[in-house]
Motif scaffolding. Structure first.
Motif, PDB file in Angstrom:
ATOM      1  N   UNK A 449      15.321   9.198  44.282  1.00 37.86           N
ATOM      2  CA  UNK A 449      16.050   8.231  45.097  1.00 37.86           C
ATOM      3  C   UNK A 449      16.670   7.170  44.202  1.00 37.86           C
ATOM      4  N   UNK A 450      17.942   6.878  44.441  1.00 37.16           N
ATOM      5  CA  UNK A 450      18.649   5.851  43.684  1.00 37.16           C
ATOM      6  C   UNK A 450      19.446   4.983  44.654  1.00 37.16           C
ATOM      7  N   UNK A 451      19.872   3.829  44.180  1.00 32.92           N
ATOM      8  CA  UNK A 451      20.747   2.959  44.944  1.00 32.92           C
ATOM      9  C   UNK A 451      22.170   3.076  44.429  1.00 32.92           C
ATOM     10  N   UNK A 452      23.114   3.177  45.343  1.00 35.35           N
ATOM     11  CA  UNK A 452      24.528   3.239  44.967  1.00 35.35           C
ATOM     12  C   UNK A 452      25.262   2.100  45.656  1.00 35.35           C
ATOM     13  N   UNK A 453      26.230   1.522  44.970  1.00 34.36           N
ATOM     14  CA  UNK A 453      26.943   0.368  45.501  1.00 34.36           C
ATOM     15  C   UNK A 453      27.608   0.716  46.829  1.00 34.36           C
ATOM     16  N   UNK A 454      27.522  -0.190  47.782  1.00 36.62           N
ATOM     17  CA  UNK A 454      28.082   0.022  49.108  1.00 36.62           C
ATOM     18  C   UNK A 454      28.543  -1.321  49.656  1.00 36.62           C
ATOM     19  N   UNK A 455      29.795  -1.393  50.091  1.00 34.53           N
ATOM     20  CA  UNK A 455      30.368  -2.668  50.537  1.00 34.53           C
ATOM     21  C   UNK A 455      29.648  -3.205  51.769  1.00 34.53           C
ATOM     22  N   UNK A 456      29.200  -2.300  52.642  1.00 36.68           N
ATOM     23  CA  UNK A 456      28.545  -2.719  53.885  1.00 36.68           C
ATOM     24  C   UNK A 456      27.091  -3.092  53.673  1.00 36.68           C
ATOM     25  N   UNK A 457      26.364  -2.275  52.900  1.00 42.35           N
ATOM     26  CA  UNK A 457      24.916  -2.422  52.781  1.00 42.35           C
ATOM     27  C   UNK A 457      24.464  -3.198  51.556  1.00 42.35           C
ATOM     28  N   UNK A 458      25.371  -3.487  50.628  1.00 43.56           N
ATOM     29  CA  UNK A 458      24.986  -4.015  49.329  1.00 43.56           C
ATOM     30  C   UNK A 458      24.716  -2.841  48.417  1.00 43.56           C
ATOM     31  N   UNK A 459      23.682  -2.087  48.720  1.00 49.10           N
ATOM     32  CA  UNK A 459      23.421  -0.797  48.097  1.00 49.10           C
ATOM     33  C   UNK A 459      23.021   0.180  49.190  1.00 49.10           C
ATOM     34  N   UNK A 460      23.513   1.412  49.074  1.00 46.46           N
ATOM     35  CA  UNK A 460      23.076   2.485  49.959  1.00 46.46           C
ATOM     36  C   UNK A 460      21.987   3.286  49.255  1.00 46.46           C
ATOM     37  N   UNK A 461      21.069   3.828  50.035  1.00 45.82           N
ATOM     38  CA  UNK A 461      19.995   4.655  49.472  1.00 45.82           C
ATOM     39  C   UNK A 461      20.463   6.107  49.458  1.00 45.82           C
ATOM     40  N   UNK A 462      20.488   6.682  48.275  1.00 43.26           N
ATOM     41  CA  UNK A 462      20.877   8.079  48.131  1.00 43.26           C
ATOM     42  C   UNK A 462      19.680   8.879  47.615  1.00 43.26           C
ATOM     43  N   UNK A 463      19.377   9.986  48.308  1.00 47.60           N
ATOM     44  CA  UNK A 463      18.266  10.854  47.905  1.00 47.60           C
ATOM     45  C   UNK A 463      18.815  12.185  47.404  1.00 47.60           C
ATOM     46  N   UNK A 464      18.429  12.556  46.190  1.00 41.42           N
ATOM     47  CA  UNK A 464      18.738  13.870  45.643  1.00 41.42           C
ATOM     48  C   UNK A 464      17.531  14.762  45.925  1.00 41.42           C
ATOM     49  N   UNK A 465      17.767  15.856  46.656  1.00 43.91           N
ATOM     50  CA  UNK A 465      16.668  16.678  47.177  1.00 43.91           C
ATOM     51  C   UNK A 465      16.758  18.101  46.639  1.00 43.91           C
ATOM     52  N   UNK A 466      15.638  18.590  46.136  1.00 43.54           N
ATOM     53  CA  UNK A 466      15.487  19.995  45.768  1.00 43.54           C
ATOM     54  C   UNK A 466      14.579  20.632  46.817  1.00 43.54           C
ATOM     55  N   UNK A 467      15.108  21.617  47.549  1.00 45.01           N
ATOM     56  CA  UNK A 467      14.323  22.263  48.594  1.00 45.01           C
ATOM     57  C   UNK A 467      13.487  23.403  48.008  1.00 45.01           C
ATOM     58  N   UNK A 468      12.396  23.694  48.686  1.00 46.27           N
ATOM     59  CA  UNK A 468      11.621  24.881  48.345  1.00 46.27           C
ATOM     60  C   UNK A 468      12.456  26.124  48.661  1.00 46.27           C
TER      61      UNK A 468
END
Length: 520
Positions: A449-468
């Motif tokens: 999980x990382x934070x990415x810049x977002x004008x509305x939220x300040x930072x948006x939460x982005x999750x990189x997911x590897x599925x089984x």
């Protein structure tokens, strides 16, 4: 009442409730209902007596797990009058995290509401909460639970006011940390009294103000709206949230709000509503922003909505409440700046090796002042990481671990964060906490999980997911499952499915590589 007479956080309430000029003045307007200073003191004293009858003594912790509303306000001041230490827990907090907080601080009593019983009822077995639960609303039947109304009625026991002085703890403010578990910021009566006085001074507030609070009281920015109002003998217009902006706008007009504190998410919603149907609040004289940078363009557009208001850009963190502010008259002259240190405090930049940073160069921001936290509850290791030796023997200053530039005139410019805490919707989010919750979902093999810049939220939460290999989960399904485990503001706005996560030579997931891939 002079600043010299305010030594404890509740002294202002005692003064204004006993002053004929303010005793019958509204202190809080909640859901359209008016409550006076006299009523607040009476209800708080009764609840304080009940808390003491349940074993609360000087320094004991009492958790307040309530929505914004009258019971939460009463509970805060009741704990202070009883000599206890209050902690306001966001009512969106799930059971596991609530249990951690209650256990971490050894809370004696929980003050809560029946509508979130699903979260707190499973925690009532065993030795947790020896003083039981005081519950608003239709209380479930349980030997440990008693109704809030009974705890604040005329028959409630009278409190015995303990000896509490400035250095005593007043509050624990829990905030997310890089370890994935919340940490309790220890603030004393004198640190919070000082911070409130400094805020009132530079915001140029008075007893005539009507301060809106649509921010959660569990968020220190929301909490201080209440503390400032009571300090001044002013009125707080308390809303549950900003979820329904039109309802808040109507309340602002009806109640003559003069101070509008917000975070970028609220301002984005406000500006979006303004584009659809022009808004104008001539009665608002102060607009304040913190949590994430308010763009210069947004500040300019806010003046269309608040033509009579001074717009304040500020920077702060829970560990000292507020660090800096930019005088509203300088917003156009100092684009991008978050100003200078708040009154009575000092800031400076140091290089990673501890050397003073020349003007214009990037350094780590350090903060001196009476508002700096005492440390983190039960975490001397983390306290040592944040509180560093100062210029005087034995002094401790706050190392923010945030990167800034300072120009030749002493104005600060935020550069970036040196840790990976995500600030979204005005809340601090630990990526580790989100990762732990997502890793427990069947079908997810790995997540970063990382934070990415977002004008509305300040930072948006982005999750990189590897599925089984055999899993089939959609973004919507993952977000819905996250909502069962996490507060809504912690649920990733973005889910990206990947075959594998980049790693460092030591085998750790490389979030730097993920962020660099975003920039490329």
């Amino acid at each position: 009442m002079t600043a010299r007479e305010i030594r404890r956080l509740h002294d202002s309430l005692l003064h204004h409730a006993g002053d004929p000029a303010t005793a019958d003045k509204p202190v809080v307007i909640a859901e359209g209902q008016r409550y006076t200073y006299r009523e607040l003191l009476e209800a708080a004293r009764r609840l304080a007596g009940t808390l003491q009858a349940r074993g609360v003594r000087r320094g004991d912790r009492v958790a307040i797990y309530l929505d914004n509303g009258w019971p939460a306000v009463v509970a805060i001041y009741a704990v202070l009058i009883a000599g206890g230490v209050f902690l306001v827990v966001n009512p969106q907090t799930k059971s596991d995290k609530l249990a951690f907080i209650l256990d971490d601080c050894s809370a004696r009593v929980l003050v809560t509401d029946a509508h979130i019983g699903e979260q707190f009822l499973p925690l009532l077995d065993g030795s947790r909460l020896p003083g039981g639960v005081i519950c608003s609303g239709e209380c479930p039947e349980h030997r440990a639970i008693s109704p809030f109304d009974a705890a604040t009625c005329a028959a409630a026991p009278e409190p015995v006011e303990p000896t509490v002085i400035g250095p005593d703890l007043a509050a624990l403010i829990y905030t997310s940390g890089s370890t994935g578990t919340p940490k309790g910021v220890m603030q004393t009566h004198q640190s919070m009294v000082f911070a409130g006085g400094s805020l009132v001074e530079y915001l140029r507030l008075s007893s005539d103000d009507r301060i809106l609070c649509a921010l959660p009281l569990a968020f220190d920015y929301g909490l201080y709206q209440l503390l400032m109002a009571v300090r001044l003998g002013a009125t707080l217009v308390l809303e549950r949230s900003f979820t329904f902006p039109a309802q808040v706008f109507a309340r602002m007009q009806a109640e003559g709000v003069t101070v509008f504190p917000g975070v970028p998410t609220m301002f984005a919603m406000l500006l979006a509503a303004h584009r659809k149907s022009p808004l104008r609040f001539d009665g608002v004289t102060r607009v304040t922003n913190t949590a994430a940078a308010l763009s210069d363009d947004s500040a300019a557009r806010l003046r269309e909505i608040f033509p009579q208001a001074l717009v304040y850009k500020m920077y702060g963190l829970t560990e000292c409440k507020r660090v800096s502010y930019l005088e509203p008259e300088l917003v156009d002259q100092r684009p991008g700046s978050v100003g200078k240190a708040i009154p009575g405090t000092e800031v400076y930049l140091l290089s990673p090796s501890g050397e003073p940073t020349p003007a214009g160069e990037i350094g780590v921001l350090h903060v001196r002042g009476p508002h700096v936290m005492l440390g983190y509850w039960n975490r001397p290791d983390l306290s040592e990481h944040m509180l560093r030796p100062g210029r005087l023997p034995g002094e401790r200053v706050l190392c923010t671990h945030d990167l800034f530039r300072m120009d030749e005139d002493g104005f600060l410019y935020f550069v970036g964060r040196s840790d990976d805490i995500i600030k979204t919707r005005g809340e601090k989010v630990s990526p580790v906490e989100v990762e732990n919750a997502m890793s427990a979902i069947d079908g997810i093999r790995e997540v970063a999980v990382v934070g990415v810049e977002d004008e509305l939220l300040g930072q948006a939460i982005r999750a990189y997911v590897v599925l089984q290999d055999d899993a089939c989960l959609s973004t919507g399904q993952i977000r819905a499952l996250c909502l069962r485990r996490l507060e809504s503001f912690m649920v990733p706005q973005q889910v990206v499915f990947v075959q594998e996560l980049p790693r460092t030579p030591s085998g750790k997931v490389s979030k730097r590589a993920l962020l660099e891939s975003l920039a490329s």
